[in-house]
Design an enzyme around this catalytic site. Structure first.
Site, short mmCIF file in Angstrom:
data_model
loop_
_atom_site.label_atom_id
_atom_site.label_comp_id
_atom_site.label_asym_id
_atom_site.label_seq_id
_atom_site.Cartn_x
_atom_site.Cartn_y
_atom_site.Cartn_z
N ASP A 45 -11.16 -9.61 -8.31
CA ASP A 45 -11.88 -9.02 -9.45
C ASP A 45 -11.19 -8.39 -10.19
O ASP A 45 -10.33 -7.91 -10.15
CB ASP A 45 -12.11 -7.29 -8.27
CG ASP A 45 -13.58 -7.64 -7.37
OD1 ASP A 45 -13.92 -9.26 -6.74
OD2 ASP A 45 -13.91 -7.04 -6.59
N HIS A 189 -7.21 -7.71 -7.10
CA HIS A 189 -7.20 -7.38 -8.08
C HIS A 189 -6.45 -8.77 -9.18
O HIS A 189 -5.31 -8.66 -8.47
CB HIS A 189 -7.85 -5.92 -8.52
CG HIS A 189 -8.35 -5.45 -7.57
ND1 HIS A 189 -8.62 -5.07 -6.54
CD2 HIS A 189 -9.77 -5.05 -8.24
CE1 HIS A 189 -9.65 -4.29 -6.07
NE2 HIS A 189 -10.79 -4.46 -6.74
#
Length: 492
Positions: A45, A189
């Site tokens: 993400d 991430h």
């Protein structure tokens, strides 16, 4: 002040908190766990990031792994060459809003605009519109279900707090290793520029992931994109090997009672259920709810009625300003019913039995409650229709307005979630599934106070038949059967 609290409660519950809770607990309209034998889905993400995303792509290419990148639109717009490389190297690109803002605090139109803008950016770079969407922090609102029907919402099975640099690569690796199993959807991430993240935290993610990829290869695992994981899962479901759902199905004895299998749920689900139960306790405190009997099924409060005049049974009329005993179901009970029942028949039987069992406690509670002597009726809102009449209730349409609208949304979501064929049921019978007020005059409620169960049933059936003389006894029985076979509800 109470009206403001009610409005705030319903807004937070129906618009934001409840949809997110249902999605996480029941997987409603989202994908978050696969059914695979040797596959793990890696998802990243917040990127792309000009420093760490290229390093991550180098690692994935070297190890022959595929992943899914949920990109923030403004980052994709800033670094189109990285988005192009993600696509060219065979990874999946999804949407993570144009800016990293939660859907809870944006209007539906704003969410939709952010998604369309990001989709346009990705299409301009890759020539293909994305099919997958992950809302920031996994927080959906109630309109996302309808507005985003053309996108598959993807959540996750495991997240590791890798946005914090202080976690360190070694501790992050151990967390990931503990969750390294087939069917997992890892949330990681590749960018540390969002609110609450550390700028250089992705360095730890890449370091830990390198070891995880090596471990996975030795264990015979493949690391794949979310598209392949969904395809594998759908094939498994079509073959009838959904063992997770099989574990949730209860057994039914010959007397149609439910034998609970006590299905296991993961840590995240337990956490979210705990948060929801804590939220309910806050609601109880704000509106001063009291338990009925053992408190496992029902709570109540005494308040003044504020609706239009209602002609009740026993020649009584309920006026605005009259005191009522308002009944609420326990959410813990609803959750357990949803986890351990496979049909509305089972749920309906359970609800009507518990209501019948608890009505004497309600009558006795009313006799000693503050202002209980002033109460004119027992009051609740539910999708239970004709069957409730066999207990002594009258059923009435909810006046049109905000309360009716939000209650209708809540109960439709509820039945979609806890009934195995809930989506089909709502589509086919949606027009008949509307919440109604259930109101029992005080005089009828108090007849339950001292009677045994064996005596109550004939008396209440005679009362019902006396109240509707034009209806045949067989039709009354038919109405009760219709409740047990086809209704479900929540008193709110």
């Amino acid at each position: 002040m109470e009206i403001i609290l009610w409005i705030g409660f319903y807004f937070l519950t129906f618009y934001a908190f409840l949809p997110a809770l249902i999605s996480r607990i029941f997987g409603f309209r989202v994908f978050m766990k696969g059914q695979a034998k040797k596959e793990v889905a890696l998802t990243f993400d917040d990127g792309p990031d000009p420093v760490y995303t290229p390093k991550l792509l180098d690692l994935l290419k070297r190890e022959g792994a595929k992943a899914t990148f949920f990109v923030v639109g403004e980052n994709a717009e800033r670094y189109p060459e990285i988005v192009a490389r993600i696509h060219e190297e065979g990874h999946i690109i999804g949407i993570h809003n144009y800016v990293h803002h939660t859907n809870w605090f944006m209007r539906p139109r704003t969410v939709k605009r952010q998604i369309h803008r990001t989709s346009d950016i990705i299409k301009k770079i890759t020539g293909i519109r994305p099919m997958y969407y992950r809302p920031p922090w996994g927080m959906v609102n109630v309109f996302d279900y309808a507005n985003l029907g053309y996108l598959q919402i993807v959540l996750w099975t495991s997240l590791f707090g890798d946005w914090r640099k202080r976690l360190g690569a070694e501790k992050l690796y151990k967390r990931m290793k503990g969750k390294l199993k087939p069917g997992q959807v890892f949330l990681l991430h590749d960018c540390g520029s969002t609110f609450g993240a550390d700028r250089d935290a992705p360095a730890n993610t890449i370091s830990a992931l390198e070891r995880i990829l090596d471990d996975g290869r030795k264990m015979g695992y493949r690391f794949i994109g979310i598209d392949e994981m969904i395809e594998i899962t759908e094939r498994a479901k079509n073959k009838g090997v959904d063992t997770h759902m099989a574990a949730r199905r209860p057994q039914v004895n010959s007397d149609e009672s439910i034998v609970e299998n006590n299905p296991s749920i993961g840590f995240m689900k337990k956490l979210l259920v705990s948060v929801w139960m804590a939220y309910e306790k806050v609601f109880h405190l704000l509106f001063r709810l009291h338990p009925v009997g053992d408190g496992k099924f029902f709570n109540y409060r005494i308040r003044r009625y504020s609706g239009p005049p209602m002609d009740l049974r026993a020649n009584a009329t309920l006026h605005s300003g009259d005191y009522i005993m308002e009944i609420h179901f326990e959410n813990q009970m609803l959750f357990e019913l949803g986890m351990n029942s496979k049909s509305t028949l089972q749920i309906g039987i359970k609800i009507i039995r518990e209501m019948e069992r608890t009505l004497p406690d309600m009558a006795r509670e009313l006799a000693k409650a503050t202002n209980g002597d002033k109460v004119k009726a027992l009051y609740g809102v539910s999708m239970i229709h004709r069957g409730a009449e066999s207990l002594g209730y009258g059923t009435y349409d909810l006046p049109r307005g905000f309360f009716s609208w939000t209650t209708n949304i809540y109960l439709r979501i509820l039945i979609r979630v806890i009934h195995p064929s809930g989506n089909k049921r709502v589509r086919e019978r949606g027009e008949t599934m509307s919440p109604r007020m259930l109101i029992m005059p005080r005089e009828i409620l108090m007849t339950w106070a001292d009677e045994s169960r064996e005596k109550r049933r004939p008396d209440r059936e005679r009362t019902v038949k006396a109240d509707i003389p034009k209806q045949k006894a067989s039709e009354v029985e038919e109405a009760s059967e219709d409740f047990e076979e086809g209704s479900i509800g929540k008193l709110v």
